[in-house]
Scaffold this active site. Structure first.
Site, PDB file in Angstrom:
ATOM      1  N   LYS A   5      -4.098  -1.586 -23.180  1.00  9.24           N
ATOM      2  CA  LYS A   5      -2.920  -0.852 -22.700  1.00  9.24           C
ATOM      3  C   LYS A   5      -1.739  -1.176 -23.608  1.00  9.24           C
ATOM      4  O   LYS A   5      -1.440  -2.358 -23.850  1.00  9.24           O
ATOM      5  CB  LYS A   5      -2.634  -1.286 -21.257  1.00  9.24           C
ATOM      6  CG  LYS A   5      -1.881  -0.279 -20.424  1.00  9.24           C
ATOM      7  CD  LYS A   5      -1.883  -0.732 -18.966  1.00  9.24           C
ATOM      8  CE  LYS A   5      -1.048   0.169 -18.096  1.00  9.24           C
ATOM      9  NZ  LYS A   5      -0.915  -0.389 -16.737  1.00  9.24           N
TER      10      LYS A   5
HETATM   11  O1  G3P Z   1       0.523   0.273 -13.608  1.00  8.65           O
HETATM   12  C1  G3P Z   1       1.844   0.636 -13.696  1.00  8.65           C
HETATM   13  C2  G3P Z   1       2.439   1.291 -12.486  1.00  8.65           C
HETATM   14  O2  G3P Z   1       1.507   1.795 -11.630  1.00  8.65           O
HETATM   15  C3  G3P Z   1       3.641   0.654 -11.901  1.00  8.65           C
HETATM   16  O3  G3P Z   1       4.010   1.140 -10.650  1.00  8.65           O
HETATM   17  O4  G3P Z   1       5.282   1.021  -8.542  1.00  8.65           O
HETATM   18  O5  G3P Z   1       5.769  -0.628 -10.395  1.00  8.65           O
HETATM   19  O6  G3P Z   1       6.430   1.758 -10.605  1.00  8.65           O
HETATM   20  P1  G3P Z   1       5.446   0.808 -10.018  1.00  8.65           P
END
Ligand code: G3P
Length: 218
Positions: free
Chosen positions: A83
């Site tokens: 990633k």
């Molecule tokens: O994997 C990255 C992503 O899903 C992050 O989510 O909720 O931290 O914006 P969030």
């Protein structure tokens, strides 16, 4: 649409994987930090449980550093996907890794042009962040619709759309309607996806009626 789980918590992952509905896992540095364990240990445990793609994120910000980290992460298990952040350096690293046949997930995507750049760099997956766009008053789902349209215009672009930053079941429904290839879902949202109050009510009625017959299926 494939279902990935957005988590670095092996207990949560194992519990959900009892359904055998998990197609892959995504992790990120913030999710790793929550575990208070070594990154390699976490990723090894996850890869032992899940045979589908497991995204492991680099933390270097320059291409050379990213490639060095990718080499180390890649050795953890054969289903590791590298990633990379959607930056100039990240795109350079993506192009190099893709040329070597290494699978990549280009993350922190917030626009159609970014998604296009990731695809042109040979990314296996691009991760547009739905919830974080909603947070700033933009439409996360709208971005998925737009990327789908653009990718469909150019059949040579093989990059899969991996909707990330999913916050609720409505996001899951909408990105599925928009044709996202994958949604990476936090454990809490996964458990909300199969629940419905009418299912619970209906089951109670069936069982009450059944119990009144004093029968057993045997
Ligand atoms: O994997 C990255 C992503 O899903 C992050 O989510 O909720 O931290 O914006 P969030």
């Amino acid at each position: 649409m494939k279902i990935y789980i957005d988590s670095s918590d092996i207990k949560e992952i194992k519990e959900i994987n009892k359904t055998k509905l998990v197609d892959g896992i995504t992790t990120n540095p913030s999710l790793i930090a929550k575990q208070n364990k070594n990154i390699k240990t976490i990723l090894k445990e996850i890869c032992n449980e899940i045979k589908g793609p497991v995204s492991a994120e680099v933390t270097a910000v320059d291409c050379e550093g990213m490639l060095k980290e990718a080499k180390i992460l890649k050795k953890i298990a054969k289903n590791i996907v590298i990633k990379l952040p959607l930056t100039f350096e990240g795109l350079k690293a993506c192009k190099e890794l893709s040329a070597k046949g290494i699978k990549t997930n280009v993350t922190l995507c917030f626009s159609v042009t970014q998604a296009l750049m990731a695809a042109k760099s040979g990314a296996t997956y691009v991760s547009p962040f739905i919830g974080r766009l909603d947070d700033i008053g933009k439409s996360g789902v709208g971005l998925i619709q737009d990327i789908r349209k653009v990718f469909d215009n150019y059949k040579d672009l093989k990059t899969k759309i991996l909707s990330a930053s999913i916050r609720n079941v409505d996001h899951v429904k909408e990105v599925a309607k928009a044709g996202s290839d994958i949604a990476t879902i936090p454990p809490k949202v996964f458990h909300e996806m199969y629940k419905h109050e009418l299912t619970d009510k209906g089951l109670k009625i069936f069982l009450d009626d059944w119990n009144s017959t004093n029968q057993k299926i045997s």
